[in-house]
Design an enzyme around this catalytic site. Structure first.
Site, PDB file in Angstrom:
ATOM      1  N   ALA A  21      20.283 -79.843 -98.199  1.00  7.48           N
ATOM      2  CA  ALA A  21      21.392 -80.234 -99.077  1.00  7.48           C
ATOM      3  C   ALA A  21      21.139 -81.621 -99.647  1.00  7.48           C
ATOM      4  O   ALA A  21      20.684 -82.525 -98.949  1.00  7.48           O
ATOM      5  CB  ALA A  21      22.703 -80.206 -98.306  1.00  7.48           C
ATOM      6  N   HIS A 164      33.905 -80.032-128.842  1.00  7.90           N
ATOM      7  CA  HIS A 164      34.505 -78.806-129.373  1.00  7.90           C
ATOM      8  C   HIS A 164      34.504 -77.739-128.292  1.00  7.90           C
ATOM      9  O   HIS A 164      33.752 -77.815-127.331  1.00  7.90           O
ATOM     10  CB  HIS A 164      33.719 -78.311-130.597  1.00  7.90           C
ATOM     11  CG  HIS A 164      32.342 -77.823-130.293  1.00  7.90           C
ATOM     12  ND1 HIS A 164      31.282 -78.675-130.026  1.00  7.90           N
ATOM     13  CD2 HIS A 164      31.830 -76.573-130.191  1.00  7.90           C
ATOM     14  CE1 HIS A 164      30.196 -77.961-129.782  1.00  7.90           C
ATOM     15  NE2 HIS A 164      30.490 -76.678-129.874  1.00  7.90           N
TER      16      HIS A 164
END
Ligand SMILES: [Zn+2]
Ligand SMILES: [Zn+2]
Length: 332
Positions: A21, A164
């Site tokens: 990890a 957008h």
């Protein structure tokens, strides 16, 4: 030993690779890849003054200097607004005419201000615009499914940096959505409860993966997050469809979305991400078994052969660590 976790909402498995990890900050975008973004670009079709570079708008939120939010049909639309819905079935081969709606929602006149840098009331205008366009698209009898989404950055599939989002309404319902509806209906029949309400209650009780709690919404990293830092923003009130949201909730969603994205922006140095609203179609509004939410997927890793081949994911980060990292990022 790695741990396999089951995602009850998508019914997918993820291997949480605990031993390799990465720490949360290892996912931060490198500063050298970031250039300052200008407020205006004369070549940008979404900047004010360049409106002629896009098809005429279908919706606009005006303000004193022009517009706050502007919606136009996508110049390179995936589906055609004109035309009738035709279905053809030839043996096991099926086709449907590509009719539907594909619009671009320009979120701000300012080229440089991504959601994390907007004000709450500006994001609220964007949410109100989503609602307007979602209802408009859903009312079209040719439409089966409406997808609202945002691509931020190249790794998320956009080359246009002006803030957008897009809406695509298609004449068919996908297997992914149909499966989610059926799965949540089955859960309701078997347990007499909304699966999503249960997940939210569990997350609030444990608290370790919660990023932000507001009056109407909660943002959290899922227990079985398929990819690093993928997050959900879920309404506290049970609502099957995005169209059911009330005015005060729209304001609450704007605030929760803005703050959650600002934590990501400041914490990981403006990473590329997608977000999408996962909702039942509008005709399902009011059903007890489905519950809409907004899903944020930072594009920090790439899908590779194993994911494509197995439909299973490997997440090399710990959801609890990611959530705690974002909780601690101070944002106004
Ligand atoms: Zn622009
Ligand atoms: Zn619910």
């Amino acid at each position: 030993m790695p741990e396999l976790r089951h995602n009850v909402l998508t019914r997918e498995w993820v291997i949480i690779a605990t031993e390799r990890a990465k720490r949360p900050r290892d996912f931060a975008t490198k500063m050298k890849n970031k250039k300052p973004i200008p407020s205006y670009l004369d070549t940008c079709p979404f900047c004010p003054g360049n409106e002629k570079m896009t098809p005429p708008e279908t919706y606009i939120v005006p303000d004193a200097d022009g517009w706050r939010v502007r919606v136009t049909p996508n110049k390179f639309a995936a589906v055609s607004y004109e035309g009738d819905l035709h279905r053809s079935i030839l043996g096991i081969r099926r086709t449907v005419s590509g009719v539907g709606i594909h619009e671009v929602i320009v979120e701000t006149p300012d080229h440089s201000r991504t959601t994390a840098l907007l004000k709450d009331d500006e994001v609220e205008t964007v949410i109100q615009t989503y609602l307007n366009r979602f209802r408009f698209a859903s009312a079209d009898p040719r439409v089966g499914q409406v997808t609202l989404f945002k691509n931020h950055g190249e790794a998320a599939g956009t080359s246009l940096e002006h803030p957008h989002s897009q809406i695509i309404a298609t004449p068919v319902i996908t297997a992914q959505l149909r499966d989610r509806l059926i799965n949540s209906l089955r859960h309701f029949d078997e347990f007499g409860e909304c699966l999503f309400c249960h997940v939210l209650e569990q997350e609030l009780k444990e608290g370790t993966r919660v990023i932000l709690e507001t009056e109407h919404f909660v943002s959290f990293v899922q227990f079985a997050a398929l990819t690093p830092f993928s997050m959900l923003i879920m309404p506290r009130r049970h609502m099957a469809c995005f169209s059911e949201i009330k005015e005060a909730e729209a304001a609450g969603l704007a605030h929760t979305l803005r703050v959650t994205l600002a934590k990501l922006y400041h914490g990981l140095n403006d990473p590329d991400f997608n977000y999408t609203i996962r909702t039942a179609p509008m005709e399902y509004a009011g059903v007890k078994y489905h519950h809409w939410y907004l899903s944020i997927i930072p594009r920090l890793t790439k899908m590779a052969g194993f994911e494509l081949g197995s439909g299973m994911f490997i997440n090399a980060s710990l959801p609890e660590e990611n959530a705690s990292f974002l909780r601690d990022i101070a944002v106004n």
